[in-house]
Design a protein around this motif. Sequence first.
Motif, short mmCIF file in Angstrom:
data_model
loop_
_atom_site.label_atom_id
_atom_site.label_comp_id
_atom_site.label_asym_id
_atom_site.label_seq_id
_atom_site.Cartn_x
_atom_site.Cartn_y
_atom_site.Cartn_z
N VAL A 72 0.83 -1.21 0.00
CA VAL A 72 0.00 0.00 0.00
C VAL A 72 0.87 1.26 0.00
O VAL A 72 0.65 2.16 -0.82
CB VAL A 72 -0.99 0.00 1.18
N GLY A 73 1.84 1.35 0.89
CA GLY A 73 2.73 2.50 0.89
C GLY A 73 3.50 2.62 -0.42
O GLY A 73 3.66 3.72 -0.97
N LEU A 74 3.98 1.50 -0.92
CA LEU A 74 4.69 1.48 -2.19
C LEU A 74 3.79 1.98 -3.32
O LEU A 74 4.24 2.67 -4.23
CB LEU A 74 5.20 0.06 -2.48
N ALA A 75 2.52 1.64 -3.26
CA ALA A 75 1.58 2.10 -4.28
C ALA A 75 1.41 3.61 -4.25
O ALA A 75 1.35 4.27 -5.30
CB ALA A 75 0.24 1.40 -4.10
N TRP A 76 1.33 4.20 -3.04
CA TRP A 76 1.28 5.66 -2.95
C TRP A 76 2.54 6.27 -3.55
O TRP A 76 2.46 7.28 -4.28
CB TRP A 76 1.16 6.09 -1.49
N LEU A 77 3.70 5.69 -3.25
CA LEU A 77 4.95 6.20 -3.79
C LEU A 77 4.99 6.09 -5.32
O LEU A 77 5.37 7.03 -6.02
CB LEU A 77 6.13 5.44 -3.19
N ALA A 78 4.61 4.93 -5.84
CA ALA A 78 4.63 4.72 -7.29
C ALA A 78 3.66 5.65 -8.00
O ALA A 78 3.96 6.15 -9.09
CB ALA A 78 4.29 3.25 -7.60
N ALA A 79 2.51 5.91 -7.38
CA ALA A 79 1.52 6.80 -8.00
C ALA A 79 2.03 8.24 -8.05
O ALA A 79 1.67 8.99 -8.96
CB ALA A 79 0.20 6.73 -7.24
N GLY A 80 2.88 8.62 -7.09
CA GLY A 80 3.38 9.98 -7.06
C GLY A 80 4.68 10.20 -7.81
O GLY A 80 5.01 11.33 -8.17
N ALA A 81 5.43 9.14 -8.05
CA ALA A 81 6.75 9.26 -8.67
C ALA A 81 6.67 9.47 -10.18
O ALA A 81 5.75 8.98 -10.84
CB ALA A 81 7.58 8.01 -8.38
N GLY A 82 7.65 10.18 -10.70
CA GLY A 82 7.71 10.42 -12.14
C GLY A 82 8.11 9.18 -12.92
O GLY A 82 8.55 8.17 -12.35
N PRO A 83 7.98 9.24 -14.25
CA PRO A 83 8.21 8.06 -15.09
C PRO A 83 9.64 7.53 -15.06
O PRO A 83 9.87 6.35 -15.28
CB PRO A 83 7.83 8.52 -16.49
N GLY A 84 10.63 8.37 -14.78
CA GLY A 84 12.01 7.90 -14.80
C GLY A 84 12.57 7.54 -13.44
O GLY A 84 13.76 7.25 -13.31
#
Length: 200
Positions: free
Chosen positions: A63-75
């Motif tokens: 769940v935390g990783l999903a929040w991070l992935a959703a906020g992080a840029g493509p590179g």
Amino acid sequence: MTERGTNAYKQLSEVPPPVARAVRAARTAGFAYSCRPEQGRLLHALAGGATGAIAETGTGCGVGLAWLAAGAGPGVRLVSVERDAGRAALAAGLFADDARVTVLHGEWPAIAAHGPFDLLVLDGGGQGKTPGDTPADPRALLAPHGTVVIDDFTPSTTWPPRHAGAVDHARVHWLTHPALRATELRLAPDLATVVGTRRD
């Protein structure tokens, strides 16, 4: 990981799709200790400032990783480590279609080989909260001016901060760390997070 964090999503209808998938997986797995939404929103915002790599200890069901992935840029690369093999496999499956994300099975120091990091989230090791858990070294793991997040504190209005009637030595460690400019953020009446930025 926050006690009853998974249940905190019952009242939320608007979360990023990766978060919704991870919450469903956590519920199915009977995992109660997911990142709370208040913490997730902070991670989402901080991930947007990363340009190279993000790391997390304590993947849980992602769940935390999903929040991070959703906020992080493509590179931006994301690496998360989970000591429980079943949960690590579950989370790896959730992110199988996201080439930016790597989920490791092992103890938290395994992330070091993937650094340094613009953002380091200490949720499942490296916090120094429990006996035998050596705090992570921000000088070794953070890129210059990188950010570290240590979650799951109870808000404190005293100095030194206290928890369960005793001095909270882990929180004092992070708030006074010589390599960091750090502060405590109150995210909810019962939830606080320490955020620190590496000085150089």
